[in-house]
Design a protein around this motif. Sequence first.
Motif, mmCIF file in Angstrom:
data_model
loop_
_atom_site.group_PDB
_atom_site.id
_atom_site.type_symbol
_atom_site.label_atom_id
_atom_site.label_comp_id
_atom_site.label_asym_id
_atom_site.label_seq_id
_atom_site.Cartn_x
_atom_site.Cartn_y
_atom_site.Cartn_z
ATOM 1 N N GLY A 148 34.802 80.890 -60.501
ATOM 2 C CA GLY A 148 34.835 80.813 -59.048
ATOM 3 C C GLY A 148 35.970 81.569 -58.407
ATOM 4 O O GLY A 148 35.946 81.843 -57.204
ATOM 5 N N GLY A 149 36.990 81.899 -59.184
ATOM 6 C CA GLY A 149 38.109 82.654 -58.663
ATOM 7 C C GLY A 149 39.165 81.795 -57.985
ATOM 8 O O GLY A 149 39.055 80.568 -57.916
ATOM 9 N N PRO A 150 40.208 82.432 -57.482
ATOM 10 C CA PRO A 150 41.366 81.704 -56.958
ATOM 11 C C PRO A 150 41.082 80.872 -55.714
ATOM 12 O O PRO A 150 41.877 79.998 -55.360
ATOM 13 C CB PRO A 150 42.371 82.821 -56.655
ATOM 14 C CG PRO A 150 41.539 84.058 -56.488
ATOM 15 C CD PRO A 150 40.388 83.897 -57.437
ATOM 16 N N VAL B 180 35.400 72.686 -69.186
ATOM 17 C CA VAL B 180 34.574 72.928 -68.009
ATOM 18 C C VAL B 180 35.446 73.253 -66.799
ATOM 19 O O VAL B 180 35.132 74.151 -66.002
ATOM 20 C CB VAL B 180 33.680 71.705 -67.718
ATOM 21 C CG1 VAL B 180 33.011 71.822 -66.358
ATOM 22 C CG2 VAL B 180 32.618 71.539 -68.802
ATOM 23 N N ASP B 181 36.552 72.519 -66.660
ATOM 24 C CA ASP B 181 37.472 72.729 -65.537
ATOM 25 C C ASP B 181 37.949 74.177 -65.486
ATOM 26 O O ASP B 181 37.864 74.863 -64.451
ATOM 27 C CB ASP B 181 38.655 71.773 -65.685
ATOM 28 C CG ASP B 181 39.495 71.644 -64.424
ATOM 29 O OD1 ASP B 181 39.095 72.181 -63.381
ATOM 30 O OD2 ASP B 181 40.551 70.989 -64.495
ATOM 31 N N GLY B 182 38.431 74.675 -66.605
ATOM 32 C CA GLY B 182 38.909 76.049 -66.658
ATOM 33 C C GLY B 182 37.801 77.057 -66.423
ATOM 34 O O GLY B 182 37.997 78.069 -65.730
ATOM 35 N N ALA B 183 36.613 76.790 -66.984
ATOM 36 C CA ALA B 183 35.493 77.719 -66.832
ATOM 37 C C ALA B 183 35.071 77.841 -65.370
ATOM 38 O O ALA B 183 34.782 78.944 -64.879
ATOM 39 C CB ALA B 183 34.314 77.256 -67.683
ATOM 40 N N ASP C 97 25.105 77.387 -69.334
ATOM 41 C CA ASP C 97 26.448 77.506 -68.765
ATOM 42 C C ASP C 97 26.425 76.911 -67.362
ATOM 43 O O ASP C 97 25.690 77.398 -66.492
ATOM 44 C CB ASP C 97 26.837 78.981 -68.727
ATOM 45 C CG ASP C 97 28.244 79.231 -68.210
ATOM 46 O OD1 ASP C 97 28.838 78.322 -67.605
ATOM 47 O OD2 ASP C 97 28.741 80.361 -68.411
ATOM 48 N N ILE C 98 27.205 75.884 -67.121
ATOM 49 C CA ILE C 98 27.165 75.213 -65.824
ATOM 50 C C ILE C 98 27.578 76.150 -64.694
ATOM 51 O O ILE C 98 27.112 76.009 -63.554
ATOM 52 C CB ILE C 98 28.037 73.937 -65.832
ATOM 53 C CG1 ILE C 98 27.692 73.066 -64.608
ATOM 54 C CG2 ILE C 98 29.519 74.269 -65.897
ATOM 55 C CD1 ILE C 98 28.263 71.673 -64.679
ATOM 56 N N THR C 99 28.420 77.135 -64.970
ATOM 57 C CA THR C 99 28.865 78.044 -63.910
ATOM 58 C C THR C 99 27.751 78.975 -63.448
ATOM 59 O O THR C 99 27.878 79.610 -62.394
ATOM 60 C CB THR C 99 30.072 78.886 -64.362
ATOM 61 O OG1 THR C 99 29.667 79.804 -65.382
ATOM 62 C CG2 THR C 99 31.204 78.008 -64.863
ATOM 63 N N GLN C 100 26.661 79.060 -64.223
ATOM 64 C CA GLN C 100 25.552 79.950 -63.887
ATOM 65 C C GLN C 100 24.399 79.218 -63.199
ATOM 66 O O GLN C 100 23.375 79.838 -62.888
ATOM 67 C CB GLN C 100 25.022 80.633 -65.156
ATOM 68 C CG GLN C 100 26.049 81.485 -65.879
ATOM 69 C CD GLN C 100 26.586 82.607 -65.018
ATOM 70 O OE1 GLN C 100 25.817 83.321 -64.386
ATOM 71 N NE2 GLN C 100 27.904 82.766 -64.983
#
Length: 278
Positions: free
Chosen positions: A41-43, A33-36, A10-13
Amino acid sequence: MVTVRAVHGDITQQRVDAIVNAANRAMRGGGGVDGAIHRAGGPAILDDCIARFPHGLQTGDAGWTTAGSLTAQWVVHTVGPNHAAGERDRALLESCYRRALEVADELGARSVAFPLISAGIYAWPLNDAIDAAVTTIARTPTRVDEVRLVSFSPDTHRRVQAQTLRLFPPATAPDSVGRLFEADPTPWGLRGDTYLWLVLRAEFATTPRPGDARELEAMIRAVADAIVGHSLAHADDALYVVEFDPGHGMSAGSVLPSWWNDRGIPFLIDRFHEARAT
């Protein structure tokens, strides 16, 4: 010199300085990926996008924002070409990787995680998307030390890994099985054989050499058979391995069992005996 490796996950991790986001021109979040990345990352990421990019971002360009709640320090956003909508100039796709690395250099990021840009909903042909990523990163001067090419799908990861090893083979430890693969045999077999050679070199990069040649052969055959999904010792015709096919023409992705049985593995056994004698 930059180190590039394929990562399944998972790229976010990813614990890196900067995560690259495959954004859209509006720079207001999206799917895939954009949405993830925006969700993880939050707002704060969207707020920074609005502040920094009031008019969005052009295809092929890149810019940065905060990473919000992500473990990374920055998100580098880049807009890939939409192949499905007719944007098919590969130079735009290559520009995404080049510009993202330039932005990373401006930030002082030393480790960067990339997704495979445009290969999702934008439908860029997968093999060419991988080739564009690996070859562009290899050609781009950068102060980044580590690049990760992150794939969520295991099948995509295997393809990315094979192409990454083509240009960025890992170092092999002294007295390892992988060190036996440092010298290239001649003549080669089919194009897929060179990829299998590199993948085996990476698999055995830190594996200590066994005590005898029979054990060595058994080790190599077991791993090779698992990679190609067939016993090389019990196959006559060429075997097609999809992750070894970068789309470069005839015999791409084809592994020739007879070459491994008659040339490749005997060559490695000879290298084993030579190494033991020195």
